[in-house]
Design an enzyme around this catalytic site. Structure first.
Site, mmCIF file in Angstrom:
data_model
loop_
_atom_site.group_PDB
_atom_site.id
_atom_site.type_symbol
_atom_site.label_atom_id
_atom_site.label_comp_id
_atom_site.label_asym_id
_atom_site.label_seq_id
_atom_site.Cartn_x
_atom_site.Cartn_y
_atom_site.Cartn_z
ATOM 1 N N GLU A 173 0.865 -1.184 0.000
ATOM 2 C CA GLU A 173 0.000 0.000 0.000
ATOM 3 C C GLU A 173 0.899 1.230 0.000
ATOM 4 O O GLU A 173 1.812 1.351 0.812
ATOM 5 C CB GLU A 173 -0.896 -0.022 1.252
ATOM 6 C CG GLU A 173 -1.587 1.279 1.576
ATOM 7 C CD GLU A 173 -2.436 1.840 0.427
ATOM 8 O OE1 GLU A 173 -3.312 1.132 -0.063
ATOM 9 O OE2 GLU A 173 -2.198 3.014 0.044
ATOM 10 N N ASN A 181 -9.995 4.866 -0.756
ATOM 11 C CA ASN A 181 -11.284 5.555 -0.811
ATOM 12 C C ASN A 181 -12.338 4.789 -0.034
ATOM 13 O O ASN A 181 -13.312 5.363 0.437
ATOM 14 C CB ASN A 181 -11.776 5.658 -2.265
ATOM 15 C CG ASN A 181 -11.118 6.804 -2.984
ATOM 16 O OD1 ASN A 181 -10.605 7.711 -2.351
ATOM 17 N ND2 ASN A 181 -11.138 6.755 -4.298
ATOM 18 N N GLY A 186 -19.134 6.289 2.176
ATOM 19 C CA GLY A 186 -20.274 6.387 3.091
ATOM 20 C C GLY A 186 -20.516 5.117 3.886
ATOM 21 O O GLY A 186 -21.359 5.101 4.782
ATOM 22 N N GLY A 187 -19.796 4.054 3.558
ATOM 23 C CA GLY A 187 -19.964 2.799 4.310
ATOM 24 C C GLY A 187 -21.291 2.107 4.027
ATOM 25 O O GLY A 187 -21.686 1.202 4.758
ATOM 26 N N ARG A 467 -27.132 9.668 -9.477
ATOM 27 C CA ARG A 467 -26.124 10.650 -9.039
ATOM 28 C C ARG A 467 -25.741 11.601 -10.166
ATOM 29 O O ARG A 467 -25.522 12.783 -9.933
ATOM 30 C CB ARG A 467 -24.878 9.918 -8.541
ATOM 31 C CG ARG A 467 -25.124 9.225 -7.233
ATOM 32 C CD ARG A 467 -23.928 8.427 -6.787
ATOM 33 N NE ARG A 467 -24.092 8.069 -5.390
ATOM 34 C CZ ARG A 467 -23.192 7.396 -4.699
ATOM 35 N NH1 ARG A 467 -22.067 7.007 -5.258
ATOM 36 N NH2 ARG A 467 -23.395 7.113 -3.436
ATOM 37 N N HIS A 582 -16.121 8.725 -8.627
ATOM 38 C CA HIS A 582 -15.882 7.316 -8.978
ATOM 39 C C HIS A 582 -15.614 7.220 -10.469
ATOM 40 O O HIS A 582 -16.268 7.888 -11.268
ATOM 41 C CB HIS A 582 -17.137 6.504 -8.637
ATOM 42 C CG HIS A 582 -16.943 5.015 -8.682
ATOM 43 N ND1 HIS A 582 -16.755 4.250 -7.548
ATOM 44 C CD2 HIS A 582 -16.896 4.154 -9.712
ATOM 45 C CE1 HIS A 582 -16.614 2.980 -7.892
ATOM 46 N NE2 HIS A 582 -16.697 2.901 -9.205
HETATM 47 P P1 ADP Z 1 -11.122 -0.194 -3.989
HETATM 48 O O1 ADP Z 1 -12.461 0.320 -3.552
HETATM 49 O O2 ADP Z 1 -11.138 -0.685 -5.382
HETATM 50 O O3 ADP Z 1 -10.529 -1.122 -2.997
HETATM 51 P P2 ADP Z 1 -9.671 2.074 -2.906
HETATM 52 O O4 ADP Z 1 -9.597 3.421 -3.482
HETATM 53 O O5 ADP Z 1 -10.460 1.917 -1.668
HETATM 54 O O6 ADP Z 1 -10.161 1.101 -4.077
HETATM 55 O O7 ADP Z 1 -8.221 1.547 -2.574
HETATM 56 C C1 ADP Z 1 -7.165 1.586 -3.489
HETATM 57 C C2 ADP Z 1 -5.869 1.590 -2.691
HETATM 58 O O8 ADP Z 1 -4.773 1.362 -3.556
HETATM 59 C C3 ADP Z 1 -5.593 2.908 -1.975
HETATM 60 O O9 ADP Z 1 -5.340 2.665 -0.617
HETATM 61 C C4 ADP Z 1 -4.356 3.453 -2.686
HETATM 62 O O10 ADP Z 1 -3.524 4.226 -1.840
HETATM 63 C C5 ADP Z 1 -3.684 2.175 -3.128
HETATM 64 N N1 ADP Z 1 -2.772 2.355 -4.262
HETATM 65 C C6 ADP Z 1 -3.010 3.058 -5.394
HETATM 66 N N2 ADP Z 1 -1.957 3.019 -6.212
HETATM 67 C C7 ADP Z 1 -1.003 2.266 -5.586
HETATM 68 C C8 ADP Z 1 0.325 1.866 -5.911
HETATM 69 N N3 ADP Z 1 0.905 2.261 -7.042
HETATM 70 N N4 ADP Z 1 0.978 1.102 -5.023
HETATM 71 C C9 ADP Z 1 0.425 0.718 -3.851
HETATM 72 N N5 ADP Z 1 -0.826 1.089 -3.487
HETATM 73 C C10 ADP Z 1 -1.531 1.845 -4.338
#
Ligand code: ADP
Length: 645
Positions: A173, A181, A186-187, A467, A582
């Site tokens: 991460e 996100n 909104g959970g 939306r 989104h």
């Molecule tokens: P989803 O709802 O598809 O799980 P999210 O937006 O909740 O998507 O989560 C995507 C995650 O991926 C975020 O925590 C973001 O920081 C992480 N992320 C995005 N690009 C990278 C990357 N290049 N390397 C590691 N983590 C990444």
């Protein structure tokens, strides 16, 4: 499980399952020589993200002994990381020069300022305490069965399921915390659930008309015809019962697909909706709690929304993290502050991930079975959203349009997948969410979405609509903003009523610039909003009559209501505007979450789940479907990668 921030990467040496970890030079504590502080406990309060943040700092003559954040109003599940990690880092390194938690810089900065205030009170030499040398981290290589990129909801769902299917997992991460996100969402979770929907106290307006309108459609494919027949039979059976509300997974799927203008893949939508209730029960089995009352979330089109008890998406992450904490390090390792920069290929097969740590060190991740990309969408990436989508639907998606997205969500994985041969689809489909903070794009501060009025005090759109339609309608209003109107009927006590993100209504009212207003009468509220009082009063009276069923919204066609009128003071208004929210387009996947090439064959070794994928939601993602998406397809991806399907 083992969670590691970059400062602690060296600890990986101890993990037997991981190969090739190299050592790092420990950081240098500041060890201020000045000393001379007056020992004791000091307190300070500084402005934080949404309100005051207070700390208590205990010092001896020459050391910081303890730091506590005693109260704060930070973004739930995001600011909390700084509150947890910063005090420990300050004490460990005896320094206020330590790095902020990536992605939580405002809260981290507030904590550092407050601690420095306390140190000043104690008579410290601040410059000495600011000295800090970051640890030098060396290149490292790791191997696991499944490598997951991205610690949002899709990545975490995939991690748990891959482990349950016997795989070892490393998740990388790029931010200093997992959540993406998903944690600031909104959970809300859509799933037909008769056990909650068949409550005689529920009253949702004329929902039969919604079903009948859908059933009147001409089928456009064999699958569509088959699903319409299924819903017709289910609806006929329902009419012979005394149930409060009709619903079924097939109806949910057809409604969601229609709501995306039939651009998405109906078969994939059916998979999501058929598995939605099971996904909800999966969370409950991990100890997560949902409110007993079903609601109609804004943009969700039908009363089947389950609301998490914990603020925003934090309940899901508590469930994920509690579950993963039960795993030994050889099953699960999280590398935070580690950014994937590309995929490792062996011919046309994906065999790993190249990443970079916070200090710029190379992190090489080798996958025995497969790589799952779960890096989310690209709504936070201004250039990409302008390149793909600015035009007829959204004339301006440039830097002036705020986003609800977290900083790390920039579409990285979509392009890793494309470079490995995967096809990208529906990249021109971007969603704006209509109920965001006009200045920040945030959604944590939403309290109610019952009645929307424009600057003239009039309704201008159906509140139970799509939306994109609501966002477009707001953009066309004076100032491109609207007000959400509600009253004590929805939130009897502002000190206990909480926004989506768990901030009390009173705090929002007390925060300058929050966009919240309160008044004892509608006249007074209209005056504060600089709006014609007679218009606002007439609008509220008509809304109340619609809730009672003595009037109909013939102007905009709203059908669903939450059953509550706006009659009891105080009356509230909250300023809202659309924000880029989104991206529906992304990587083409199949039902096993395998990334698919232009020629229809899978990219060997590559799986995708969540917002990175582009096949499901079509032209408009239904409110409350994103978490179902990452849950259902995250779990499928986890199983597929574990089994190297
Ligand atoms: P989803 O709802 O598809 O799980 P999210 O937006 O909740 O998507 O989560 C995507 C995650 O991926 C975020 O925590 C973001 O920081 C992480 N992320 C995005 N690009 C990278 C990357 N290049 N390397 C590691 N983590 C990444």
């Amino acid at each position: 499980m083992k969670r590691l921030i970059s400062l602690a990467l060296c600890l990986l040496l101890a993990l037997g399952a991981l190969s090739g970890c190299t050592s790092s030079t420990p950081s240098t504590p500041a060890a201020p020589e000045a000393g001379g502080m007056t020992a004791g406990t000091y307190t300070a309060t500084v402005p934080g993200m949404h309100g005051p943040l207070s700390v208590e700092v205990t010092v001896t003559a020459d050391a910081i002994e303890d730091v506590q954040v005693t109260s704060h109003v930070e973004t739930p599940a995001v600011g909390d990381w700084a509150v947890e990690l910063m005090p420990a880092a300050i004490v460990e390194h005896q320094s206020t020069g330590v790095d902020a938690v990536s992605g939580v810089t405002i809260t981290s900065g507030a904590i550092l300022r407050a601690v420095e205030d306390c140190l000043t009170q104690a008579g410290a030499d601040l410059e000495a305490f600011r000295a800090y040398t970051a640890p030098v981290l060396e290149d490292a290589e790791y191997t696991a069965d499944v490598i997951i990129v991205g610690g949002g909801g899709a990545g975490m769902s995939a991690a748990i399921t891959a482990i349950e299917n016997g795989a070892s997992v490393i998740l990388v991460e790029k931010m200093g915390f997992v959540g993406g996100n998903s944690v600031v969402s909104g959970g809300i979770y859509n799933a037909p659930d008769p056990s909650k929907q068949d409550n005689p106290e529920n009253s949702f307006g004329d929902t039969d008309a919604i079903v009948e309108e859908l059933l009147a459609q001409e089928p456009v494919s064999d699958l569509h015809a088959e699903m319409l027949e299924t819903v017709r039979a289910e609806y006929e059976a329902y009419k012979k019962t005394d149930k409060v509300l009709f619903d079924s997974p097939t109806f949910f799927a057809l409604q969601s697909w229609n709501g995306g203008d039939k651009v998405g893949d109906l078969a994939m939508m059916k998979i999501m909706c058929d598995n939605s209730l099971e996904g909800l029960k999966w969370y409950e089995s991990m100890g997560m709690e949902f409110h007993p009352q079903i609601t109609l979330a804004s943009g969700s089109l039908y009363p089947r929304t389950h609301r998490a008890v914990m603020p925003n998406g934090s309940g899901y992450f508590k469930a994920f993290q509690d579950r993963l904490a039960q795993e030994p390090a050889e099953s699960y390792t999280e590398l935070l502050d580690t950014k994937a920069v590309g995929l490792i290929m062996d011919g046309d097969k994906v065999v790993g991930v190249n990443a970079e740590g916070k200090g710029g060190q190379k992190v090489t991740l080798k996958a025995n079975n497969g790589v799952i990309l779960a890096t989310g969408g690209f709504a936070g990436n201004v250039e990409l959203r302008q390149e793909y989508c600015e035009g007829e639907k959204w004339p301006d998606l440039g830097p002036n349009v705020v986003t609800s997205n977290m900083a790390g969500v920039t579409g990285d994985g979509i392009f890793f997948a494309r470079d490995a041969g995967a096809k990208l689809v529906n990249m021109d489909q971007i969603q704006l969410l209509h109920i965001c903070n006009p200045n920040t794009g945030a959604t944590y501060d939403i309290v109610s979405v019952e009645l929307f009025v424009n600057q003239e005090g009039k309704r201008f759109v159906r509140e139970d609509g799509r939306r994109d339609e609501m966002s477009k309608a707001i953009i066309a209003q004076t100032g491109s903003i609207m007000y959400s109107i509600f009253s004590a009927d929805f939130t009897p006590d502002p000190n206990t009523a909480k926004s989506l993100g768990g901030i009390t209504l009173q705090t929002l009212l007390d925060t300058p610039g929050s966009g919240y207003f309160v008044a004892d009468t509608l006249e007074e509220l209209a005056e504060k909003l600089d709006m014609p009082a007679d218009e606002l009063i007439a609008t509220v009276e008509h809304f109340n009559a619609c809730v009672e069923g003595t009037a109909e919204d013939t102007e905009f066609g709203r059908r669903a209501y939450q059953g509550k009128k706006i009659i009891t003071a105080p009356f509230y208004a909250c300023t809202r505007a659309p924000a880029v929210h989104h991206t529906m387009g992304g990587v083409l996947i199949d039902a096993d979450c395998r990334a698919i090439k232009e020629d229809g064959t899978p990219v060997p070794g590559l799986y995708c789940a969540g917002e990175i994928t582009g096949v499901l939601h079509g032209a408009n993602r239904i409110g409350g479907n994103a978490i179902v998406d990452f849950t259902v397809f995250g779990r499928i991806a986890g199983e597929s990668a574990a089994k190297a399907k």
